[in-house]
Design a protein around this motif. Structure first.
Motif, short mmCIF file in Angstrom:
data_model
loop_
_atom_site.label_atom_id
_atom_site.label_comp_id
_atom_site.label_asym_id
_atom_site.label_seq_id
_atom_site.Cartn_x
_atom_site.Cartn_y
_atom_site.Cartn_z
N ILE A 143 37.93 18.09 2.63
CA ILE A 143 39.01 17.22 3.07
C ILE A 143 40.33 17.94 2.86
O ILE A 143 40.64 18.37 1.74
CB ILE A 143 39.00 15.91 2.26
N PRO A 144 41.14 18.08 3.89
CA PRO A 144 42.45 18.70 3.71
C PRO A 144 43.36 17.78 2.89
O PRO A 144 43.49 16.60 3.21
CB PRO A 144 42.98 18.86 5.15
N VAL A 145 43.96 18.33 1.86
CA VAL A 145 44.85 17.57 1.00
C VAL A 145 46.21 18.27 1.00
O VAL A 145 46.32 19.42 0.57
CB VAL A 145 44.30 17.47 -0.44
N LEU A 192 41.69 7.36 -2.22
CA LEU A 192 42.45 6.85 -3.37
C LEU A 192 42.38 7.82 -4.55
O LEU A 192 43.36 8.00 -5.28
CB LEU A 192 41.93 5.48 -3.78
N LYS A 193 41.24 8.44 -4.73
CA LYS A 193 41.08 9.41 -5.81
C LYS A 193 42.06 10.57 -5.66
O LYS A 193 42.62 11.07 -6.65
CB LYS A 193 39.64 9.95 -5.82
N LEU A 194 42.30 10.96 -4.43
CA LEU A 194 43.17 12.11 -4.16
C LEU A 194 44.65 11.72 -4.06
O LEU A 194 45.51 12.39 -4.61
CB LEU A 194 42.73 12.80 -2.87
N ILE A 195 44.94 10.64 -3.37
CA ILE A 195 46.33 10.29 -3.06
C ILE A 195 47.10 9.87 -4.30
O ILE A 195 48.34 9.94 -4.34
CB ILE A 195 46.39 9.18 -1.98
N GLY A 199 52.04 14.69 -6.76
CA GLY A 199 52.21 15.91 -5.99
C GLY A 199 51.41 15.95 -4.71
O GLY A 199 51.68 16.77 -3.83
N VAL A 200 50.42 15.05 -4.59
CA VAL A 200 49.68 14.95 -3.34
C VAL A 200 50.49 14.13 -2.35
O VAL A 200 50.92 13.01 -2.65
CB VAL A 200 48.29 14.30 -3.56
#
Length: 239
Positions: A143-145, A192-195, A199-200
């Motif tokens: 997944i692009p972050v 949700l885990k990433l966002i 800094g994301v």
């Protein structure tokens, strides 16, 4: 094989444009990627040959889209000038059964998501290789972050992401593989885990946004997928 894929992209793009562009379509979002080239090609054909089309603005999602619009002779404008878009056409790296998508392999998913979120209708165009029963099966690059540059090392350690590469927005992208995401809940949990990591900026998970997907097949046919819930949600969120 390459010719079949290109023909599949073209068939899907032409079908999507012909279905969703009419005299009441005034502002159009133009996505990014190899399939969207054919969307712009068909849109330009119709714009020049049909006086009844009153297209006022095409909103780009990337430098590539900006150039495609200009070269096609279509009216170019910015999102801030047209904050409500009638319909946006964009590609995808992978599409699941609910039309959730992984997008951002080209490095511009933040701008793509901003334009999609401002659209009454969000239409995905792709070839048959992009359809999947669950995200993470076909697209295994992760997944692009999108992250801000000053935090990328810290975030990279947290999510074990690969990269970085520079985005059209001047940020950085890290790719993280979270396994196969089966079902809407798994896709939402991954986002949700990433966002929520400081800094994301945004993830390449497009959840409940696409109302239509046009998939060109190798035999020349076009498969149309719809999600009525996403259609209603998208239009009501913009109006």
């Amino acid at each position: 094989m390459a010719d079949l894929v290109e023909q599949a992209k073209k068939k899907a793009s032409y079908a999507a444009i012909d279905e969703h562009i009419n005299a009441n379509t005034h502002v159009i979002g133009i996505g990014s990627g190899s399939t969207v080239v054919y969307c712009v090609e068909r849109l330009a054909q119709r714009f020049k040959s049909e006086p009844g089309l009153k297209i006022r603005a095409c909103i780009p999602t990337s430098f590539q889209a900006n150039q495609l619009i200009l070269e096609a002779g279509l009216p170019l404008a910015e999102l801030n000038a047209h904050p409500v878009i009638d319909v946006t056409f964009d590609g995808a790296d992978e599409i699941d059964a609910s039309l959730n998508c992984i997008k951002g392999g080209g490095g511009c998913h933040l701008q793509e998501k901003l334009v999609a979120a401002a659209s009454k209708k969000f239409v995905v165009v792709a070839d048959y290789r992009k359809e999947s029963t669950a995200l993470g099966i076909q697209w295994t690059k992760g997944i692009p972050v999108e992250v801000i540059p000053m935090a990328y090392v810290t975030i990279q350690k947290k999510i074990q992401g690969l990269g970085p590469c520079v985005t059209d927005s001047g940020n950085l992208i890290l790719d993280v593989f979270l396994g196969v995401l089966t079902g809407d809940a798994a896709v939402t949990d991954a986002h949700l885990k990433l966002i929520t990591i400081p800094g994301v900026v945004e993830t390449g998970l497009f959840i409940g946004m696409a109302g239509w997907a046009y998939l060109g097949a190798a035999d020349g046919s076009v498969k149309t997928l719809t999600n009525v819930t996403s259609q209603k949600k998208q239009e009501s969120s913009v109006l």
